[in-house]
Write a protein that holds these residues in place. Sequence first.
Motif, PDB file in Angstrom:
ATOM      1  N   HIS A  68       0.821  -1.229   0.030  1.00  2.74           N
ATOM      2  CA  HIS A  68       0.104   0.023  -0.153  1.00  2.74           C
ATOM      3  C   HIS A  68       0.748   1.289  -0.243  1.00  2.74           C
ATOM      4  CE1 HIS A  68      -3.635  -2.344   0.395  1.00  2.74           C
ATOM      5  NE2 HIS A  68      -2.856  -2.886   1.466  1.00  2.74           N
ATOM      6  N   THR A  69       2.143   1.120  -0.426  1.00  4.59           N
ATOM      7  CA  THR A  69       2.827   2.484  -0.531  1.00  4.59           C
ATOM      8  C   THR A  69       3.626   2.522  -1.834  1.00  4.59           C
ATOM      9  OG1 THR A  69       3.273   1.850   1.883  1.00  4.59           O
ATOM     10  CG2 THR A  69       4.854   3.456   0.781  1.00  4.59           C
ATOM     11  N   ILE A  70       3.668   3.931  -2.263  1.00  3.22           N
ATOM     12  CA  ILE A  70       3.992   4.324  -3.515  1.00  3.22           C
ATOM     13  C   ILE A  70       5.437   5.156  -3.055  1.00  3.22           C
ATOM     14  CG2 ILE A  70       4.016   5.666  -5.586  1.00  3.22           C
ATOM     15  CD1 ILE A  70       2.027   3.795  -5.755  1.00  3.22           C
ATOM     16  N   THR A 168      15.893  11.611  -0.291  1.00  2.00           N
ATOM     17  CA  THR A 168      16.137  10.623  -1.563  1.00  2.00           C
ATOM     18  C   THR A 168      14.699  10.127  -1.918  1.00  2.00           C
ATOM     19  OG1 THR A 168      16.142   8.567   0.240  1.00  2.00           O
ATOM     20  CG2 THR A 168      18.193   9.603  -0.536  1.00  2.00           C
ATOM     21  N   HIS A 169      13.716   9.746  -1.199  1.00  2.00           N
ATOM     22  CA  HIS A 169      12.550   9.192  -1.699  1.00  2.00           C
ATOM     23  C   HIS A 169      11.297   9.956  -0.936  1.00  2.00           C
ATOM     24  CE1 HIS A 169      15.310   6.256  -2.805  1.00  2.00           C
ATOM     25  NE2 HIS A 169      14.926   5.964  -4.003  1.00  2.00           N
ATOM     26  N   ILE A 170      10.221   9.813  -1.523  1.00  4.05           N
ATOM     27  CA  ILE A 170       8.961  10.232  -0.664  1.00  4.05           C
ATOM     28  C   ILE A 170       8.176   8.850  -0.815  1.00  4.05           C
ATOM     29  CG2 ILE A 170       6.994  11.828  -0.851  1.00  4.05           C
ATOM     30  CD1 ILE A 170       9.534  13.414  -2.647  1.00  4.05           C
ATOM     31  N   LEU A 171       7.685   8.549   0.555  1.00  7.69           N
ATOM     32  CA  LEU A 171       6.768   7.316   0.572  1.00  7.69           C
ATOM     33  C   LEU A 171       5.406   7.965   0.710  1.00  7.69           C
ATOM     34  CD1 LEU A 171       9.085   5.539   2.822  1.00  7.69           C
ATOM     35  CD2 LEU A 171       8.692   4.901   0.488  1.00  7.69           C
ATOM     36  N   VAL A 172       4.629   7.579   0.069  1.00  7.12           N
ATOM     37  CA  VAL A 172       3.206   7.977  -0.012  1.00  7.12           C
ATOM     38  C   VAL A 172       2.122   6.618   0.016  1.00  7.12           C
ATOM     39  CG1 VAL A 172       1.314   9.360  -1.177  1.00  7.12           C
ATOM     40  CG2 VAL A 172       3.773   9.988  -1.739  1.00  7.12           C
TER      41      VAL A 172
END
Lengths: 291, 162
Positions: A68-70, A168-172
Amino acid sequence: MRPPSFEFERPTTMTDAIRAVTEPDEGMFYSGGTELLLAMKLRVIHTERLIDIKSVPGLDGIAQVEPHTIEIGARCTHSRIEHDEIIKRCLPALSRLCGNVANIRVRNAGTIGGNLCFGEPHADPPTLLAALGARLRLVGASGERLVDADDFIRDELETIREPDELLTHILVPIPSGPVTYRRFRHGERPSVNVGMMWSLDPGAPTIANARIRVGALGPRPQPLAAVEAVLCGAPVAQAGRLIDAALPAALDDLEVNEDRHGSAEYKRHLAGVLLRRNAAEAEAECEELRR
Amino acid sequence: MTQSITIAFSLNGRSIQVAVPSNALLIDLVRDRLGFKGTKRSCDMEVCGACTMLLDGEPISSCTTLAVDVDGREVTTIEGVTPAKGLSRIQEAFVVHGGLQCGFCTPGFIMAVTALLRRNRRPTDEEIRHYLHGNLCRCTGYTKIFEAVKSLVGDEFNEEVA
């Protein structure tokens, strides 16, 4: 006008990039430059060294990482996010938002990570990412940490990122209900924006949880906690009425900067209008899902 | 001392190798060092679109792009989309529809329209307006520019000429 001179480095690994930004003296990470170069040209920001992260692999991908994460690489441009198939399917509101940032040239060069790290209050992505409950991954010499998008921007043009930490990243988290975003724009930047996310109870037309963030009014996106509270557990069909009742007091609680874009009263009014329109859209989407 | 970096890139299909200061901007490299003056500088802050060039086919603001960032890539300017004789179909459409008066913004518009029509041969009215939102014209009021672009929608688009 050309920016003042600086040394330019192009590390090819994350470790080298993080080392390069502190040694031999302090530099700044650089990617799209749409905010940073402007500020350097205007002599608002000065740095001796730019550390270009465009050759560091792994920062420009978009992938579903957990069920459930992008995960969005911080170096993704707004255009890249706008057109990505995963984003269009799972986070269409973010795709639309990215497709409306500034103009086509800024969207082609500017990155989501740069936008967040600049901490500019009049920006689109921070408000919606906070409403979505996104988390940001920061990697530094002493390891990595995950921070809530809500906590990332500390003040106007100021974030909690340390100079040697790379976003580094964005977790949505993939939302389970409607996500809506609206803004009122002056020139190319929002003067008020509102992002909203509802989680729905499975099987029932009831809002399990609501997250609402109002941006651009103060130094950072702010929650509309009183409105969120009345929506939790409420039937979708009641949302409009409940929002109307709770809104005036909730808007009064917001920190609002008066500036050339309007008085505090005017901006609060706009925030209320945008929220009501978001709610109408969310209700219509719920209605659509039930059919 | 300013650091000098050697870059190699394609400018309108021609290979260029040149040493540039790290802080050189693409617009200055192209206009002042390489002598292609068609690209205009106006707002200098990525808002007006006068300095639009295509980088690997996509519009960027050359006023706020470092020259070192085009290393290994393809840059196209207004000179690169103008035939040796006469005008491209997009340029012709701007003339026929009166899509320019003083002409200062025109190179930027032509570059943006070129990129739009290469990506999407049949843009809707809304898509045209949205794509060109970031190009400013202080003379025409945009209606004539819009009509010029509209006249090209669905046209068999020839990349060689455009």
